[in-house]
Design a protein around this motif. Structure first.
Motif, mmCIF file in Angstrom:
data_model
loop_
_atom_site.group_PDB
_atom_site.id
_atom_site.type_symbol
_atom_site.label_atom_id
_atom_site.label_comp_id
_atom_site.label_asym_id
_atom_site.label_seq_id
_atom_site.Cartn_x
_atom_site.Cartn_y
_atom_site.Cartn_z
ATOM 1 N N UNK A 136 0.753 -1.143 0.125
ATOM 2 C CA UNK A 136 0.063 0.009 -0.060
ATOM 3 C C UNK A 136 0.940 1.201 0.067
ATOM 4 N N UNK A 137 1.142 1.614 -1.284
ATOM 5 C CA UNK A 137 1.973 2.791 -1.301
ATOM 6 C C UNK A 137 1.331 3.849 -2.298
ATOM 7 N N UNK A 138 1.095 4.988 -1.870
ATOM 8 C CA UNK A 138 0.421 6.144 -2.634
ATOM 9 C C UNK A 138 1.388 6.801 -3.443
ATOM 10 N N UNK A 139 1.663 6.338 -4.777
ATOM 11 C CA UNK A 139 2.855 6.943 -5.480
ATOM 12 C C UNK A 139 2.500 8.117 -6.229
ATOM 13 N N UNK A 140 1.216 8.627 -6.108
ATOM 14 C CA UNK A 140 0.849 9.726 -6.987
ATOM 15 C C UNK A 140 0.581 10.766 -5.859
ATOM 16 N N UNK A 141 0.914 12.189 -6.443
ATOM 17 C CA UNK A 141 0.540 13.324 -5.572
ATOM 18 C C UNK A 141 -0.588 13.546 -5.710
ATOM 19 N N UNK A 142 -1.330 13.443 -6.831
ATOM 20 C CA UNK A 142 -2.728 13.990 -6.897
ATOM 21 C C UNK A 142 -3.834 12.993 -6.617
ATOM 22 N N UNK A 152 -2.498 3.829 4.354
ATOM 23 C CA UNK A 152 -0.899 4.006 3.843
ATOM 24 C C UNK A 152 -0.081 4.367 4.843
ATOM 25 N N UNK A 153 -0.590 4.820 6.088
ATOM 26 C CA UNK A 153 0.284 5.103 7.310
ATOM 27 C C UNK A 153 0.811 6.362 7.125
ATOM 28 N N UNK A 154 0.430 7.286 6.328
ATOM 29 C CA UNK A 154 0.896 8.549 6.194
ATOM 30 C C UNK A 154 0.003 9.629 6.442
ATOM 31 N N UNK A 155 0.502 11.018 6.769
ATOM 32 C CA UNK A 155 -0.133 12.157 6.497
ATOM 33 C C UNK A 155 -0.335 12.729 5.192
ATOM 34 N N UNK A 156 0.560 12.234 4.471
ATOM 35 C CA UNK A 156 0.871 13.062 2.993
ATOM 36 C C UNK A 156 0.889 11.971 1.907
ATOM 37 N N UNK A 157 0.714 12.210 0.643
ATOM 38 C CA UNK A 157 1.219 11.194 -0.426
ATOM 39 C C UNK A 157 2.469 10.765 -0.227
ATOM 40 N N UNK A 158 2.880 9.520 -0.750
ATOM 41 C CA UNK A 158 4.147 9.036 -0.336
ATOM 42 C C UNK A 158 5.197 9.941 -1.247
ATOM 43 N N UNK A 159 4.813 10.491 -2.171
ATOM 44 C CA UNK A 159 5.837 11.154 -2.940
ATOM 45 C C UNK A 159 6.358 12.473 -2.183
ATOM 46 N N UNK A 201 6.403 -7.119 -9.492
ATOM 47 C CA UNK A 201 6.653 -6.076 -8.379
ATOM 48 C C UNK A 201 7.847 -5.034 -9.145
ATOM 49 N N UNK A 202 7.337 -3.800 -9.447
ATOM 50 C CA UNK A 202 8.206 -2.717 -10.074
ATOM 51 C C UNK A 202 8.438 -1.593 -9.060
ATOM 52 N N UNK A 203 9.800 -1.514 -8.734
ATOM 53 C CA UNK A 203 10.257 -0.507 -7.731
ATOM 54 C C UNK A 203 11.230 0.472 -8.368
ATOM 55 N N UNK A 204 11.488 1.528 -7.550
ATOM 56 C CA UNK A 204 12.286 2.820 -8.194
ATOM 57 C C UNK A 204 13.412 2.710 -7.348
ATOM 58 N N UNK A 205 14.499 3.354 -7.391
ATOM 59 C CA UNK A 205 15.757 3.734 -6.479
ATOM 60 C C UNK A 205 15.636 4.897 -5.646
ATOM 61 N N UNK A 206 14.549 5.764 -5.943
ATOM 62 C CA UNK A 206 14.663 7.067 -5.543
ATOM 63 C C UNK A 206 13.172 7.117 -4.448
ATOM 64 N N UNK A 207 12.646 6.275 -4.064
ATOM 65 C CA UNK A 207 11.566 6.110 -3.277
ATOM 66 C C UNK A 207 10.232 6.535 -3.482
ATOM 67 N N UNK A 208 9.780 6.802 -4.864
ATOM 68 C CA UNK A 208 8.217 7.057 -5.019
ATOM 69 C C UNK A 208 7.494 5.919 -4.710
ATOM 70 N N UNK A 209 7.987 4.645 -5.188
ATOM 71 C CA UNK A 209 7.162 3.475 -4.617
ATOM 72 C C UNK A 209 7.842 2.763 -3.879
ATOM 73 N N UNK A 210 8.821 2.909 -3.060
ATOM 74 C CA UNK A 210 9.695 2.331 -2.228
ATOM 75 C C UNK A 210 9.924 2.839 -0.933
ATOM 76 N N UNK A 211 9.115 2.470 0.106
ATOM 77 C CA UNK A 211 9.320 3.205 1.486
ATOM 78 C C UNK A 211 10.825 3.175 2.051
#
Length: 603
Positions: A57-63, A225-232, A466-476
């Motif tokens: 459960x990762x919110x990878x989009x800002x909007x 998601x366990x966050x106050x903001x989008x994950x971005x 499973x597709x992940x990135x190295x800068x953290x948009x989809x990777x906690x």
């Protein structure tokens, strides 16, 4: 508002809409970041939930609203998601341009007929036309700003001509700001304070109109998601301060186009025409100007962006609202003529990027024109930018992606990795890594691929990969890594390959020489440490009421503050480090960090 003034406002709005459509249509394209949004939409349509990867459960989009808007129209039409995103963005941009211009004409209705001005300044800028599509939420954000301005103008009307419900609609619209883009909450929040200050007795009604929708989603976000903001916001350290880079980003945009000339002239004209004006009309102009300037300060503070002009578009559009159309006078006609000349020069002069230097490798990538960067990166002509996910397979980073993906799936591999093969010609190749021989909860993790360019990999892969990135948009884990002071703004975090391998079922003793097997085993053991295992549980542990409320509490604590070190040895004790030095792999046991995943592919 006289009949002639109304007709001129309508004519100005039509001109603005036609110009916006022409500019957006001729520059239509799809960005890699736009494809990131569409991956979440695919998961929503397939029944996997609002996630980037099924089971995480990762919110990878800002909007928030943008992804659900595409989902709704994608479901209704059955059209390709790239086409849905392009058309929605373009329609939103055109509507925003027309609405903002008409509202400005209405604002000046008592003065007389109007002529377009501010909208010409905005649409002449190449980034404004580029981001009229791109798959991102810029069109929707512009539409929110335009609707906010139109509602403010209606609210500023004398009481006898003002619909009684306009204040409540404005309050509702302000509440939606948080779900369009988080920084737009600045506009919505300040406006809400103004509404209450002007009519304290209506405070309960204003709050009842503004808060329920964003508050309900906020509770959902915290629990899901366990966050106050989008994950971005976590990945990009949106609360950090990078003033020097912010001013560099400002100069890259304003300086090249000489943008300060038309903007200051338009502001001077509005100020001159507002002389002697008071009451609500003056209040909304001050409100709009103040919010736009505060937004500009925020962009300066966070260091801007790596995409040329992108982060300036929204505050610039807001700043120009009172001048989108201005009353016809000798001064305004002269200024409109000068702006038209400036606009023509700006359109012909185009972007400031020296692409030949980038192609020859003489420069490091910093601030780039994202549309032309991707057009060249995927091997297409500048007049033929990428518009669909498969167009990105032309990238040198995707040369054997499809073949390697099929082989990895057939082999039930743990991880896909990209190798640099040669410099001349520049060749990259994907290959897979086998799983650990001994089963553990990590075997629940599906085939995993990491790449900084998250969109083109994710939209050219099935949903059970499973597709992940190295800068953290989809990777906690990557999102909590320290920032690199020399990295690109927005891309200044990096997940070490040892951490990447550790958070899969990759056979660590078979890693290539450039990755330390010992460091990877330390990282895998570190994943079981209390603070990291709880971070992973917030997104991976199957949802339940208990997990939901744990996530709510987490969002108010470590969800806000947790930062990780790139050194995994800090999270394990001396005994564990000694065991790893002697060949053990203690990270295969401990608190559960991976649960079974069932991904639905959909139709």
């Amino acid at each position: 508002m006289t009949k002639n003034a109304r007709l001129s406002a309508l004519a100005a709005a039509v001109v603005a809409g036609i110009f916006a459509f022409w500019g957006g249509w001729t520059r239509r394209w799809m960005s890699d970041d736009g494809l990131i949004v569409l991956r979440t939409v695919r998961n929503l349509l397939a029944g996997n939930g609002p996630v980037f990867n099924a089971g995480e459960r990762v919110e990878a989009n800002t909007s928030t609203l943008w992804q659900y808007l595409i989902t709704a129209f994608g479901w209704l039409t059955g059209a390709r998601l790239e086409d849905v995103a392009m058309w929605l963005a373009l329609i939103c941009t055109v509507t925003a341009a027309a609405l903002a211009t008409f509202a400005a004409g209405r604002f000046w209705g008592k003065v007389g007929p109007v002529v377009p001005l501010g909208i010409v300044i905005y649409l002449a800028l190449p980034p404004a036309r580029d981001f009229a599509t791109s798959g991102l939420e810029w069109g929707l954000s512009l539409l929110w700003i335009a609707g906010w301005w139109a509602a403010l103008v209606a609210w500023a009307e004398p009481l006898r001509r003002r619909a009684p419900e306009v204040g409540y609609f404005l309050a509702f619209w302000c509440g939606m700001s948080w779900l369009v883009r988080p920084e737009l909450a600045l506009y919505g929040g300040v406006t809400g304070i103004l509404l209450i200050a002007c009519n304290p007795r209506k405070t309960p009604g204003i709050l009842a109109a503004a808060l329920p929708v964003p508050a309900a989603y906020q509770i959902f976000r915290m629990g899901y998601y366990g966050l106050l903001t989008p994950h971005t916001a976590v990945a990009k350290s949106a609360s950090g301060a990078e003033w020097a880079r912010g001013f560099e980003y400002f100069a890259d945009f304003v300086g090249y186009y000489w943008l300060w000339l038309p903007v200051l002239a338009a502001a001077a004209l509005v100020g001159w025409m507002m002389r002697g004006t008071g009451g609500r009309r003056l209040a909304i102009v001050l409100l709009v100007t103040g919010c736009a300037l505060a937004h500009i300060l925020y962009v300066l503070r966070v260091g801007g962006d790596f995409m040329h002009g992108r982060m300036w578009l929204l505050p610039l559009f807001a700043l120009l609202l009172p001048a989108m159309a201005v009353p016809i006078t000798r001064v305004s006609i002269a200024l409109a003529t000068a702006v038209a000349v400036w606009a023509g020069v700006t359109i012909v002069r185009a972007h400031p990027i020296d692409w030949e230097a980038y192609q020859t490798g003489e420069k490091e990538l910093g601030i780039v024109d994202e549309r032309e960067f991707w057009t060249l990166a995927v091997g297409r002509e500048l007049t033929d930018p990428p518009r669909y996910a498969e167009d990105f397979l032309g990238s040198k980073l995707m040369q054997n992606w499809e073949d390697a993906l099929d082989k990895g799936i057939d082999a039930n591999a743990a991880q896909l990795n990209l190798a640099y093969v040669s410099a001349d010609p520049e060749i990259y190749s994907w290959y897979y890594r086998d799983r650990e021989e001994d089963a553990s909860d990590l075997s629940n993790l599906p085939l995993t691929a990491y790449l900084i360019n998250l969109g083109m990999t994710s939209m050219n892969a099935p949903l059970d990969v499973r597709i992940l990135d190295t800068v953290g948009l989809a990777t906690p884990i990557a999102a909590r890594m320290p920032r690199d002071p020399k990295g690109r703004v927005g891309h200044d975090k990096f997940l070490d390959p040892a951490w990447q391998a550790a958070d899969t079922d990759t056979y660590l003793d078979g890693l290539p020489p450039f990755i330390s097997s010992m460091r990877a085993k330390q990282a895998r053991a570190a994943l079981r440490s209390p603070e990291i295992s709880e971070l992973l549980a917030t997104s991976r542990e199957p949802m339940s009421w208990e997990r939901f409320w744990k996530n709510v509490r987490y969002s108010l604590g470590d969800g806000r503050t947790l930062q990780l070190s790139s050194d995994p040895g800090l999270y394990i004790d001396a005994e564990t480090r000694r065991a790893i030095r002697h060949g053990a792999n203690p990270g295969m046991e401990g608190p559960q960090i991976a649960w079974p995943v069932q991904a639905h592919e959909g139709e």
